[in-house]
Design a protein around this motif. Structure first.
Motif, PDB file in Angstrom:
ATOM      1  N   MET A  41       0.828  -1.155   0.062  1.00 18.72           N
ATOM      2  CA  MET A  41       0.065  -0.044  -0.063  1.00 18.72           C
ATOM      3  C   MET A  41       0.883   1.310   0.072  1.00 18.72           C
ATOM      4  SD  MET A  41      -3.210  -0.648   2.590  1.00 18.72           S
ATOM      5  CE  MET A  41      -4.575  -1.549   2.140  1.00 18.72           C
ATOM      6  N   SER A  42       1.990   1.241   0.845  1.00 18.11           N
ATOM      7  CA  SER A  42       2.738   2.317   0.972  1.00 18.11           C
ATOM      8  C   SER A  42       3.588   2.519  -0.357  1.00 18.11           C
ATOM      9  CB  SER A  42       3.922   2.181   1.824  1.00 18.11           C
ATOM     10  OG  SER A  42       4.750   1.059   1.639  1.00 18.11           O
ATOM     11  N   LEU A  43       3.645   1.722  -1.196  1.00 16.44           N
ATOM     12  CA  LEU A  43       4.315   2.016  -2.507  1.00 16.44           C
ATOM     13  C   LEU A  43       3.358   2.054  -3.764  1.00 16.44           C
ATOM     14  CD1 LEU A  43       6.931  -0.933  -2.208  1.00 16.44           C
ATOM     15  CD2 LEU A  43       7.571   1.536  -2.209  1.00 16.44           C
ATOM     16  N   ASN A  44       1.991   2.214  -3.245  1.00 20.68           N
ATOM     17  CA  ASN A  44       0.708   2.126  -4.286  1.00 20.68           C
ATOM     18  C   ASN A  44       0.918   0.855  -5.236  1.00 20.68           C
ATOM     19  OD1 ASN A  44      -1.503   3.424  -5.193  1.00 20.68           O
ATOM     20  ND2 ASN A  44      -0.410   4.478  -6.633  1.00 20.68           N
ATOM     21  N   ARG A  45       1.417  -0.263  -4.750  1.00 21.69           N
ATOM     22  CA  ARG A  45       1.446  -1.288  -5.741  1.00 21.69           C
ATOM     23  C   ARG A  45       0.479  -2.577  -5.130  1.00 21.69           C
ATOM     24  NH1 ARG A  45       5.649  -2.514  -9.117  1.00 21.69           N
ATOM     25  NH2 ARG A  45       7.243  -1.055  -9.629  1.00 21.69           N
ATOM     26  N   LEU A  46      -0.240  -2.164  -4.384  1.00 25.88           N
ATOM     27  CA  LEU A  46      -1.204  -3.224  -3.890  1.00 25.88           C
ATOM     28  C   LEU A  46      -2.124  -3.591  -4.724  1.00 25.88           C
ATOM     29  CD1 LEU A  46      -2.067  -5.247  -1.568  1.00 25.88           C
ATOM     30  CD2 LEU A  46      -3.450  -3.557  -0.737  1.00 25.88           C
ATOM     31  N   TYR A  47      -2.486  -5.081  -5.185  1.00 26.10           N
ATOM     32  CA  TYR A  47      -3.500  -5.247  -6.114  1.00 26.10           C
ATOM     33  C   TYR A  47      -4.522  -6.056  -5.171  1.00 26.10           C
ATOM     34  CZ  TYR A  47      -6.496  -7.633  -9.364  1.00 26.10           C
ATOM     35  OH  TYR A  47      -7.536  -8.076 -10.259  1.00 26.10           O
ATOM     36  N   ALA A  48      -5.635  -5.634  -4.663  1.00 27.82           N
ATOM     37  CA  ALA A  48      -6.450  -6.242  -3.724  1.00 27.82           C
ATOM     38  C   ALA A  48      -7.978  -5.879  -4.103  1.00 27.82           C
ATOM     39  CB  ALA A  48      -6.364  -5.773  -2.373  1.00 27.82           C
ATOM     40  N   PRO A  49      -8.489  -6.679  -5.114  1.00 33.29           N
ATOM     41  CA  PRO A  49      -9.820  -6.047  -5.701  1.00 33.29           C
ATOM     42  C   PRO A  49     -11.098  -6.349  -4.677  1.00 33.29           C
ATOM     43  CG  PRO A  49      -9.138  -8.040  -6.899  1.00 33.29           C
ATOM     44  CD  PRO A  49      -8.045  -7.625  -6.097  1.00 33.29           C
ATOM     45  N   LYS A  50     -10.690  -7.482  -3.592  1.00 35.20           N
ATOM     46  CA  LYS A  50     -11.760  -7.641  -2.547  1.00 35.20           C
ATOM     47  C   LYS A  50     -11.486  -7.147  -1.249  1.00 35.20           C
ATOM     48  CE  LYS A  50     -12.773 -12.351  -5.056  1.00 35.20           C
ATOM     49  NZ  LYS A  50     -12.605 -13.584  -4.924  1.00 35.20           N
ATOM     50  N   TYR A  51     -10.216  -6.427  -1.185  1.00 33.89           N
ATOM     51  CA  TYR A  51      -9.923  -5.831   0.148  1.00 33.89           C
ATOM     52  C   TYR A  51     -10.885  -4.479   0.536  1.00 33.89           C
ATOM     53  CZ  TYR A  51      -7.197  -4.195   3.915  1.00 33.89           C
ATOM     54  OH  TYR A  51      -6.427  -3.649   5.196  1.00 33.89           O
ATOM     55  N   VAL A  52     -11.479  -4.396   1.631  1.00 36.61           N
ATOM     56  CA  VAL A  52     -11.967  -3.512   2.051  1.00 36.61           C
ATOM     57  C   VAL A  52     -11.408  -2.796   3.252  1.00 36.61           C
ATOM     58  CG1 VAL A  52     -14.251  -2.631   3.090  1.00 36.61           C
ATOM     59  CG2 VAL A  52     -14.064  -4.792   1.326  1.00 36.61           C
ATOM     60  N   MET A  53     -11.292  -1.491   2.921  1.00 37.27           N
ATOM     61  CA  MET A  53     -10.567  -0.665   4.068  1.00 37.27           C
ATOM     62  C   MET A  53     -11.393  -0.815   5.390  1.00 37.27           C
ATOM     63  SD  MET A  53      -7.807   0.568   2.881  1.00 37.27           S
ATOM     64  CE  MET A  53      -7.279   1.951   3.866  1.00 37.27           C
ATOM     65  N   GLY A  54     -10.617  -0.458   6.465  1.00 36.40           N
ATOM     66  CA  GLY A  54     -11.316  -0.620   7.831  1.00 36.40           C
ATOM     67  C   GLY A  54     -12.609   0.171   7.910  1.00 36.40           C
ATOM     68  N   ASN A  55     -12.720   1.458   7.825  1.00 33.91           N
ATOM     69  CA  ASN A  55     -13.484   2.401   7.839  1.00 33.91           C
ATOM     70  C   ASN A  55     -14.684   2.038   7.092  1.00 33.91           C
ATOM     71  OD1 ASN A  55     -12.279   3.152   5.588  1.00 33.91           O
ATOM     72  ND2 ASN A  55     -12.509   5.237   6.050  1.00 33.91           N
ATOM     73  N   ASP A  56     -14.650   1.288   5.985  1.00 37.39           N
ATOM     74  CA  ASP A  56     -15.886   0.602   5.186  1.00 37.39           C
ATOM     75  C   ASP A  56     -16.421  -0.818   5.679  1.00 37.39           C
ATOM     76  OD1 ASP A  56     -15.688   2.990   3.826  1.00 37.39           O
ATOM     77  OD2 ASP A  56     -14.300   2.181   2.401  1.00 37.39           O
ATOM     78  N   ARG A  57     -15.716  -1.388   6.653  1.00 44.61           N
ATOM     79  CA  ARG A  57     -16.040  -2.646   6.926  1.00 44.61           C
ATOM     80  C   ARG A  57     -17.326  -2.637   8.011  1.00 44.61           C
ATOM     81  NH1 ARG A  57     -10.335  -5.621   8.375  1.00 44.61           N
ATOM     82  NH2 ARG A  57      -9.553  -5.012   6.009  1.00 44.61           N
TER      83      ARG A  57
END
Length: 260
Positions: free
Chosen positions: A157-173
């Motif tokens: 994430m810190s490198l803007n390289r994460l590929y996570a189409p199903k990942y949900v950020m904490g504030n949206d869970r």
């Protein structure tokens, strides 16, 4: 069982069979563990018996870590690479099977040496190299160095390289349900001060002000003997009052001091 139910069952079985026959896969070489698949750390289809990841057609991002026990019976040791490798698959066909080759270490020294280099060659399982347009890899290093608390998802994430189409950020869970019917929600790593840089400012509180009563009980000594002169308690209170005032009051105070 009536005819409609039988037809539905047969159709479901044929669909499952066709998916198994056409599903893409990535065969994980020995001594490597699967850390992330498309941003997920656990919810992926991995068969430990044949070390095969079953994947859908399309883009994928795999994070794999070199770790295993090496050495003779009297000198066994866990060897773990300081950094994982990230395999980026551009657009995997539905019936493709990928893996990678590397010089598999046969000794403790060989494993420790390989853990520092991690030179691999991405290939088709049946043989033949993968082009860079099909897949490529890189070693995911970190400025923090080796850490058992390292979060590879946050690193990407810190490198803007994460590929996570199903990942949900904490504030949206939202609240979900376990297989046993209990309500559950999963906090992300940002909720852990040990893993989140955004929380680092809250680990240490600001030093409290010293009161006039405390000042009289505190003394600092010189190594050659004698007490070191401390700021006047009254001066500390004046400074504190000045810092807490608004800009207009501060200006009036400065004018007063300059005039007297």
């Amino acid at each position: 069982m009536n005819l409609n139910a039988a037809l539905k069952t047969s159709a479901a079985a044929l669909l499952a069979l066709s998916f198994q026959l056409s599903a893409a896969e990535f065969v994980v070489p020995v001594h490597y563990s699967v850390e992330l698949v498309d941003g997920d750390s656990s919810d992926f289809n991995y068969n430990k018996d044949n070390r095969t990841l079953t994947l859908e057609a399309g883009r994928h991002q795999l994070v794999l870590l070199f770790e295993d026990t090496f050495g003779t019976s009297g000198n066994k040791r866990l060897v773990q690479a300081a950094n994982p490798i990230v395999v980026e698959i551009t657009n995997m066909p539905a019936d493709a099977s990928y893996t990678f080759d590397y010089p598999e270490p046969r000794s403790l020294d060989g494993a420790e040496q390989y853990a520092r280099t991690q030179k691999i060659s991405l290939t088709h399982t049946q043989g033949g190299p993968l082009s860079e347009g099909e897949a490529y890899y890189y070693i995911l290093a970190s400025e923090s160095g080796f850490s058992i608390l390292r979060d590879y998802r946050q690193d990407l994430m810190s490198l803007n390289r994460l590929y996570a189409p199903k990942y949900v950020m904490g504030n949206d869970r939202t609240i979900g349900m376990t297989s046993y019917g209990a309500p559950t929600i999963t906090a992300d790593a940002f909720g852990n001060a040990l893993n989140a840089n955004s929380q680092s400012a809250n680990i240490t509180m600001a030093a409290p002000m010293t009161s006039t009563a405390q000042e009289a009980n505190l003394t600092t000594s010189s190594t050659s003997g004698g007490a070191v002169a401390a700021p006047s308690p009254l001066l500390r209170q004046l400074v504190a009052l000045y810092e807490s005032a608004d800009n207009e009051t501060k200006l009036q105070f400065v004018k007063y001091v300059m005039a007297h």
